[in-house]
Scaffold this active site. Sequence first.
Site, mmCIF file in Angstrom:
data_model
loop_
_atom_site.group_PDB
_atom_site.id
_atom_site.type_symbol
_atom_site.label_atom_id
_atom_site.label_comp_id
_atom_site.label_asym_id
_atom_site.label_seq_id
_atom_site.Cartn_x
_atom_site.Cartn_y
_atom_site.Cartn_z
ATOM 1 N N ASP A 70 -10.224 -5.666 14.531
ATOM 2 C CA ASP A 70 -9.726 -5.815 13.167
ATOM 3 C C ASP A 70 -8.570 -4.836 12.990
ATOM 4 O O ASP A 70 -8.769 -3.625 13.086
ATOM 5 C CB ASP A 70 -10.858 -5.515 12.183
ATOM 6 C CG ASP A 70 -10.471 -5.835 10.744
ATOM 7 O OD1 ASP A 70 -9.603 -6.698 10.538
ATOM 8 O OD2 ASP A 70 -11.045 -5.207 9.826
ATOM 9 N N HIS B 54 -1.458 -3.683 1.768
ATOM 10 C CA HIS B 54 -2.902 -3.424 1.676
ATOM 11 C C HIS B 54 -3.207 -1.970 2.032
ATOM 12 O O HIS B 54 -3.997 -1.302 1.352
ATOM 13 C CB HIS B 54 -3.677 -4.358 2.594
ATOM 14 C CG HIS B 54 -5.135 -4.003 2.723
ATOM 15 N ND1 HIS B 54 -6.030 -4.177 1.688
ATOM 16 C CD2 HIS B 54 -5.836 -3.445 3.747
ATOM 17 C CE1 HIS B 54 -7.225 -3.743 2.085
ATOM 18 N NE2 HIS B 54 -7.137 -3.304 3.315
ATOM 19 N N GLU C 155 -8.831 -4.030 -4.054
ATOM 20 C CA GLU C 155 -7.508 -3.861 -4.653
ATOM 21 C C GLU C 155 -7.440 -4.486 -6.049
ATOM 22 O O GLU C 155 -6.871 -3.906 -6.968
ATOM 23 C CB GLU C 155 -6.451 -4.496 -3.743
ATOM 24 C CG GLU C 155 -6.297 -3.788 -2.414
ATOM 25 C CD GLU C 155 -5.634 -4.675 -1.377
ATOM 26 O OE1 GLU C 155 -4.402 -4.655 -1.282
ATOM 27 O OE2 GLU C 155 -6.359 -5.411 -0.671
HETATM 28 CA CA CA Z 1 -10.420 -6.046 7.733
#
Ligand code: CA
Length: 446
Positions: free
Chosen positions: A144, A151, A391
Amino acid sequence: MTGGEVLGSNQLDETHDPSRRSWIASANVSGADFPIQNLPLGVFRQGGRLGEPRIGVAVGDFILDLRGIAARIEEEIEGASQFLAAPSLIPLMNQEPRVWSAVRKLIFRFLEAGSPSRHVCEPHLVPMRAAEMLMPVRPGGFIDFFASIQHATNAGRLFRPASPLLPNYKYVPIGYNGRTSTIRCSGAEIFRPNGQRKPAGQDQPDFGPSSQLDFEMELGIFLSGHTQIGQPVPIAGAWSHIFGFCLLNDWSARDIQAWEYQPLGPFLGKTFATSISPWIITADALRPFRVPAFARAAGDPTPLPYLFNAADQDAGSVDVKIEVWFRSESMSADSRPSRRIGAASTRELYWTPAQLIAHQTSNGCNIEAGDLYGSGTVSGETEHSLGSFLEITFAGKKPVAICDGVTRTFLEDGDEVTLKGRCRRSGFVSIGFGNCSGVIVPGPSM
Ligand code: CA
């Protein structure tokens, strides 16, 4: 296989020609996910658990069973009766990219309007509604990444308002090794994980169901072609190791994550579940949607030489618009439709897929066919382009109104999250990714 070039977005062929149509009517409907220009690959079965997994191509509302026509394809592509009759895409992934392209072109020819081979395919068409999609491969590795600078900035700001981005971000494609056994195909239920949490103001941690369950809207990248340990993949050859792309939801338990992640990174807050869309959109199908690498801000460092390639800068990113749709249990019960709660494009990712590959293999770590990357949460610059509740709700501090009577900070049991993806470019037929859905269900009792 590592000598390949970074394929330019101008290397198009008849399979990208927007004037071509299929003899399957549903493939020609405007806005269809699977027109003849797409032809993604997946693995499906019929007849429940006893049904044998088979490789198929999505076209319109149908799946073309490739095992059924593998012998016919073998007449033109040596080995096809082996690698297309397999129950997994790994044997095909282990072929050279020119073989993938040859298979794509041949299937395109079979499915094109007016094809004399229509009679060969017709007996092997399966309606999608009659098939169950399975994992296209069982990845041996899952990494990942954290490739969206937006982000990374948004998430960092929640914890370090003064300096959201850590100093390494613009030099190193940040990532961690995840868990593969819990990667599931779209539609699988997502169990709410139990774990240790230590809320602010509480002296000791406790153990129980996560109360900050979140989604992460990501692009998945399937790798192909084995490499040897000790032989890095140069960035110029990286695209020859990209088999294709999918949508990926990296479900995350923020409360478990927050307590456990220092100093070694994410662990049980991530390993309980990852969902992917079942169709792999091939690198060939995405060629018209290749775009320049993210334009770094003035003053940002130039990527180090092993991460820099001129062709990659010119056309090494992909433009996939990903959307996240939400529906609660009450919305489902009232037959209310899902609501879109975020949308962003992968062209805004700070790192290209080739940079991720060059970096991941730069220490001599090898690639195995079927390895999967997550891009990291894809977020844009506006409040409507955020790829996680973390977020959207400022880590749960500002609940978001989804629709009448439904607000959220994080996911509740019965909530359904669906990712959708689409590529559009003027002068080309747009292609879709299909859906990546999951419903939250109560976790295991302890
Ligand atoms: Ca992720």
